[in-house]
Design an enzyme around this catalytic site. Structure first.
Site, mmCIF file in Angstrom:
data_model
loop_
_atom_site.group_PDB
_atom_site.id
_atom_site.type_symbol
_atom_site.label_atom_id
_atom_site.label_comp_id
_atom_site.label_asym_id
_atom_site.label_seq_id
_atom_site.Cartn_x
_atom_site.Cartn_y
_atom_site.Cartn_z
ATOM 1 N N LYS A 79 10.431 1.136 -1.080
ATOM 2 C CA LYS A 79 9.951 2.015 -2.055
ATOM 3 C C LYS A 79 10.864 3.137 -2.246
ATOM 4 C CE LYS A 79 5.584 4.803 -2.834
ATOM 5 N NZ LYS A 79 4.401 5.289 -2.305
ATOM 6 N N SER A 159 0.154 4.618 -5.619
ATOM 7 C CA SER A 159 1.427 5.008 -6.290
ATOM 8 C C SER A 159 2.492 3.835 -5.644
ATOM 9 C CB SER A 159 2.017 6.304 -5.437
ATOM 10 O OG SER A 159 2.192 6.188 -4.317
ATOM 11 N N SER A 183 -2.215 5.053 -1.501
ATOM 12 C CA SER A 183 -1.303 4.462 -2.275
ATOM 13 C C SER A 183 -0.615 3.242 -1.471
ATOM 14 C CB SER A 183 -0.166 5.519 -2.225
ATOM 15 O OG SER A 183 -0.245 6.164 -3.449
#
Ligand code: GLN
Length: 492
Positions: A79, A159, A183
């Site tokens: 990420k 997210s 998330s």
């Protein structure tokens, strides 16, 4: 030979150990798959194929020399919130410009120490603020899943939308993600993948771009419960560089996946039966309860009285911390800078053009709730309610070993469907923010598909530092659910 990219992490590690294929071959397969898919899914914002190839070669040599680490040669996606040495890290925000860290986050360093390699950086909501991956500076991530035969683009959630989309579309064996209010778990639930947010303090936050420091935790998104256990094993561990990292041993998470849940007591909180919950979510939850009973667990209704205050509490605490954390982006220290007539106007111009709308909204809310005159009414009160929420869990865990809830109040929605209404977007987090506020581990696993063939997830919440029970219950549910659906590779 089967398509290497569709293997689980456990199977891929096993295949390399048995010399059925090399890390170089596996890595090439992923690089090829990313080349085909990324134009359509937008899951990666940076790819690092040359770095991956070089690392794969080293891994093959290490394995041949009998020096393989537990994740040797496993290609992962990272990420874009994790600082990666020499590789651009922007949290998908304009304000970071082309920021390229000179250091590695502890979590990625731990993964690389154990032999994993990186395929690239994964798309996400800007500064991890969002539930649909639509606030990214690099554009929305598209889910590989579709509603029946419709071509409408769906969100993979957020997210960590890039992480979820990439894992579910076989563009990496597993991915890192972070969870401040859901998330990891919400995108996992939307894409038929498994995501665990461990206990606050289990993973070091060092080198992860901060959103809300008292809530942020790293964790994996993976294809199976066992894969998520293998990844968390490497990611976790005490780190003196993060004062909130807990000085505790990391238990054997993979072994915990094999534990029987016979005799365990699983709590079902009444308050999670929210108004307007679709019947299919209710049915899924009931199904999960039946599976747990069949595996020998006892079900106990419990009450988490302050649940209805969790979302408003989260949306005060998280923006408050964000407004403070994001004060550092002033055009002087990182990435972007927009010129101005004096120092203040450089600050203003940089922040006005560098931050997207949702991030600006959070900074405004956060600054407001922390301002003199409102601090007691909002921030202080939210802190008190947060304690009540945590106490509810402690009371419940006096008599249960784990808690079972749905992971999200709906299946994945279409891109654009909720982006105009921030409150509708915030409601996505209703079942997940509680575990962050209380610092508890929570895992989302795929359990069924809805009428349109979209994945639906269950959530298992555990006591602080008892990820082992979470893994045991989740593995038992995974076995019973036998979820086999995969998205069609319509881009290939
Ligand atoms: N969707 C939540 C938010 O927008 C949670 C995000 C997260 O966990 N990083 O704040």
């Amino acid at each position: 030979m089967t398509d290497l990219t569709s293997l689980t992490l456990a199977a891929a590690l096993d295949g390399m150990e048995k010399k059925q294929f090399s890390s170089v071959e596996l890595t090439e397969a992923f690089i090829g798959a990313i080349d085909k898919a990324n134009l359509h899914l937008n899951a990666y914002v940076v790819t690092t194929p040359d770095l991956a190839r070089a690392r794969a070669k080293q891994s093959d040599a290490k394995r041949a020399a009998g020096k393989a680490g537990p994740l040797e040669g496993a290609p992962l996606g990272i990420k874009d919130l994790f600082c990666t040495e020499g590789v651009r890290t922007t949290a998908c925000s304009g304000v970071l410009g082309d920021f390229t860290p000179t250091y590695e986050s502890t979590v990625t360093e731990n993964l690389f120490r154990d032999g994993a390699l990186m395929l690239g950086k994964l798309n996400m909501d800007e500064f991890a603020m969002g539930s649909s991956n639509e606030t990214s500076k690099f554009g929305a991530v598209v889910s590989p899943w579709r509603r029946g035969n419709e071509e409408a683009k769906l969100t993979p959630g957020g997210s960590s939308g890039g992480s979820a989309s990439a894992v579910s579309a076989d563009l990496c064996l597993g991915a890192t993600a972070t969870d401040t209010g859901g998330s990891i778990r919400q995108p996992a639930a939307f894409t038929g993948t498994v995501g665990i947010k461990p206990t606050y303090g289990r993973c070091s936050r060092w080198g992860i771009v901060a959103f809300a420091s008292s809530l942020d935790q790293a964790g994996p998104i993976a294809k199976t419960v066992e894969d998520s256990a293998i990844l968390l094993q490497s990611m976790a561990g005490h780190d003196p560089k993060d004062s909130t990292s807990l000085p505790v041993e990391t238990p054997n998470f993979r072994a915990a996946c094999q534990r029987s849940i016979k005799g365990m007591t699983i709590g079902v909180p009444e308050e999670y039966r929210v108004d307007g919950m679709p019947p299919e979510i209710e049915a899924l939850w009931q199904q999960g309860i039946e599976w747990a009973k069949d595996a020998g667990a006892t079900i106990k209704p419990i009450s988490l009285k302050h649940t209805k205050y969790a979302l408003p509490t989260y949306y005060i605490v998280a923006p408050a911390e964000a407004s403070s954390n994001l004060a550092r982006y002033d055009g002087m220290r990182y990435g972007a800078r927009v010129a101005g007539k004096d120092l203040n106007s450089v600050y203003e111009n940089t922040r006005a053009s560098g931050f997207g709308k949702e991030v600006q909204r959070r900074i405004l809310i956060g600054t407001y709730v922390l301002s003199a005159g409102y601090y007691d009414a909002y921030y202080l009160r939210a802190q008190k309610v947060r304690q009540r929420i945590a106490q509810d869990f402690r009371d419940a865990f006096e008599s249960v070993d784990a808690i079972l809830t749905p992971a999200t109040p709906s299946a994945a929605f279409a891109l654009g469907e909720k982006s105009a209404d921030p409150v509708a977007m915030y409601l996505n987090d209703i079942f997940t923010v509680t575990a962050n506020l209380a610092g508890l581990p929570g895992l989302a696993l795929p359990a069924a598909t809805d009428a349109n063939g979209l994945p639906l997830g269950l959530q298992v919440i555990g006591k602080a530092l008892d990820e082992e029970s979470v893994f045991a219950v989740s593995a038992a549910l995974e076995k019973a659910a036998n979820f086999r659906a995969k998205p069609a590779k319509w881009w290939a």
